[in-house]
Design an enzyme around this catalytic site. Sequence first.
Site, PDB file in Angstrom:
ATOM      1  N   ASP A  10       2.294   1.737   3.330  1.00  0.00           N
ATOM      2  CA  ASP A  10       3.295   0.752   3.780  1.00  0.00           C
ATOM      3  C   ASP A  10       4.680   1.278   3.406  1.00  0.00           C
ATOM      4  O   ASP A  10       5.670   1.004   4.090  1.00  0.00           O
ATOM      5  CB  ASP A  10       3.120  -0.602   3.066  1.00  0.00           C
ATOM      6  CG  ASP A  10       1.832  -1.324   3.444  1.00  0.00           C
ATOM      7  OD1 ASP A  10       1.413  -1.211   4.612  1.00  0.00           O
ATOM      8  OD2 ASP A  10       1.252  -2.002   2.568  1.00  0.00           O
TER       9      ASP A  10
ATOM     10  N   GLU B 161      -8.850  -4.888  -8.531  1.00  0.00           N
ATOM     11  CA  GLU B 161      -9.024  -6.118  -7.737  1.00  0.00           C
ATOM     12  C   GLU B 161     -10.474  -6.162  -7.252  1.00  0.00           C
ATOM     13  O   GLU B 161     -10.818  -5.550  -6.247  1.00  0.00           O
ATOM     14  CB  GLU B 161      -8.059  -6.117  -6.536  1.00  0.00           C
ATOM     15  CG  GLU B 161      -8.214  -7.345  -5.638  1.00  0.00           C
ATOM     16  CD  GLU B 161      -7.302  -7.328  -4.405  1.00  0.00           C
ATOM     17  OE1 GLU B 161      -6.416  -6.453  -4.296  1.00  0.00           O
ATOM     18  OE2 GLU B 161      -7.493  -8.211  -3.541  1.00  0.00           O
TER      19      GLU B 161
ATOM     20  N   ASP C  53     -14.494 -12.526   4.735  1.00  0.00           N
ATOM     21  CA  ASP C  53     -13.298 -12.776   3.922  1.00  0.00           C
ATOM     22  C   ASP C  53     -12.250 -13.458   4.805  1.00  0.00           C
ATOM     23  O   ASP C  53     -11.758 -12.872   5.758  1.00  0.00           O
ATOM     24  CB  ASP C  53     -12.802 -11.418   3.413  1.00  0.00           C
ATOM     25  CG  ASP C  53     -11.662 -11.532   2.423  1.00  0.00           C
ATOM     26  OD1 ASP C  53     -11.382 -12.655   1.962  1.00  0.00           O
ATOM     27  OD2 ASP C  53     -11.056 -10.499   2.123  1.00  0.00           O
TER      28      ASP C  53
ATOM     29  N   GLU D   1      -8.353 -12.302  -6.875  1.00  0.00           N
ATOM     30  CA  GLU D   1      -8.105 -12.943  -5.578  1.00  0.00           C
ATOM     31  C   GLU D   1      -9.060 -14.130  -5.470  1.00  0.00           C
ATOM     32  O   GLU D   1     -10.282 -13.984  -5.629  1.00  0.00           O
ATOM     33  CB  GLU D   1      -8.311 -11.964  -4.421  1.00  0.00           C
ATOM     34  CG  GLU D   1      -8.185 -12.689  -3.088  1.00  0.00           C
ATOM     35  CD  GLU D   1      -7.991 -11.798  -1.876  1.00  0.00           C
ATOM     36  OE1 GLU D   1      -7.284 -10.786  -1.964  1.00  0.00           O
ATOM     37  OE2 GLU D   1      -8.548 -12.173  -0.820  1.00  0.00           O
TER      38      GLU D   1
ATOM     39  N   HIS E 219       0.871  -1.168   0.000  1.00  0.00           N
ATOM     40  CA  HIS E 219       0.000   0.000   0.000  1.00  0.00           C
ATOM     41  C   HIS E 219       0.912   1.223   0.000  1.00  0.00           C
ATOM     42  O   HIS E 219       2.069   1.141   0.440  1.00  0.00           O
ATOM     43  CB  HIS E 219      -0.878   0.015   1.260  1.00  0.00           C
ATOM     44  CG  HIS E 219      -1.800  -1.152   1.364  1.00  0.00           C
ATOM     45  ND1 HIS E 219      -1.716  -2.100   2.360  1.00  0.00           N
ATOM     46  CD2 HIS E 219      -2.826  -1.529   0.570  1.00  0.00           C
ATOM     47  CE1 HIS E 219      -2.653  -3.013   2.186  1.00  0.00           C
ATOM     48  NE2 HIS E 219      -3.340  -2.691   1.106  1.00  0.00           N
TER      49      HIS E 219
ATOM     50  N   ASP F  90      -9.220 -15.247   3.848  1.00  0.00           N
ATOM     51  CA  ASP F  90      -7.787 -15.210   3.498  1.00  0.00           C
ATOM     52  C   ASP F  90      -7.028 -16.410   4.076  1.00  0.00           C
ATOM     53  O   ASP F  90      -5.953 -16.283   4.663  1.00  0.00           O
ATOM     54  CB  ASP F  90      -7.144 -13.893   3.971  1.00  0.00           C
ATOM     55  CG  ASP F  90      -7.719 -12.680   3.250  1.00  0.00           C
ATOM     56  OD1 ASP F  90      -8.203 -12.826   2.114  1.00  0.00           O
ATOM     57  OD2 ASP F  90      -7.699 -11.580   3.830  1.00  0.00           O
TER      58      ASP F  90
END
Length: 345
Positions: free
Chosen positions: A53, A175, A249, A211, A50, A251
């Site tokens: 980040d 995405e 979600d 994803e 990001h 993950d």
Amino acid sequence: MSAPKYRFCTGPWNFSEGQDPYGPTTRPAQTFDWKLASLKALGFDAMMFHDDDIVPGLEDKSSAQVLKEAGELKKRLDGEGIIAEMVAPRLWFHPTTIDGGYTSNDPAHRQAAIDRSKQSIDIAAVMGTDLLVLWLAREGTYLRESKSGRRSVELLAHACDEMLAHHSGIRLAIEPKPNEPTDHAYLPTIGHALALAQLTRDPRRVGCLIESAHAILAGLDPADEIDFAMSFGKLWSLHLNDQNGLKFDQDKPFGSANLRVAFNQVRVLERNGYGSNGEFVCFDVHPFRTTKPEHWLKHLENSRRTFDRLVQKARTFPEAEANALIVDRNYQDLDQLVLEHLMGK
Ligand code: GLO
Ligand code: MG
């Protein structure tokens, strides 16, 4: 097609500390340095980022300062031999993005989202990547009547146009995710993302990122989404993980919930030559909340291991036998052939 060699990637957020909406962290916070060293120890090739980040607290810094700090990180990554795969503007934390970024009902907030995205493009240029990932987290509604769907599509196309005009080399990878945090997202599937590309000033520079969990949340098979995107030459990145049905979600580690669905993703990646244009295999996975600090990297290590093993399964799949069963329309035995192959001897 010669057998591709894959390159692997993950993000700093994938070394998460265990917080969920109902409870705090379960592992101590780690530094960015630790995450980078861990990614290297895992043998991964790239990190995805990001914007914040790369430059923490960038909202309060001048553009010159932001680009300077990005340059410093780029130098460090070069020194470590790690590539920056992409940059994604984080448009879902800041108060101006409460009601969405590009589709917010407040024009000043929409402009703030576009400006931040342009800054992310400048950061991407410094980081040596031409890929801007747009996870459109809050571009949707909590309440159907609060926004116009038609207008939102126009606003999304307009935002993409602004980004494309900002830098002639940038590519946008949308995405999609059908829900969470919103009730309904405006671009829930790859078909929606690629259709939006056609409304922009340069459709060739607007592609997508799939994803696995997001496709499953949309009720789709991720392998079909991969085939669809790759039919257009537009699968520019990939977040492999897993998801156990229609719930929050998750993950999960790749292959954790449904090994056969994972196998079929790897099989279509192989068939389409994913990676031959430099694309990375990224794992957008999180450790289970129960994970102890000493097992912190297992979700990544195991996802990679499962991927590698499924590549072998795809490469050794008895194609001739399968084709004979297909010709005979004996899908019953084809089904069993797949199961036997996955179970092994
Ligand atoms: C969440 C998304 C998120 C994005 C990341 C990159 O559901 O998968 O992890 O991939 O923020 O934009
Ligand atoms: Mg993701």
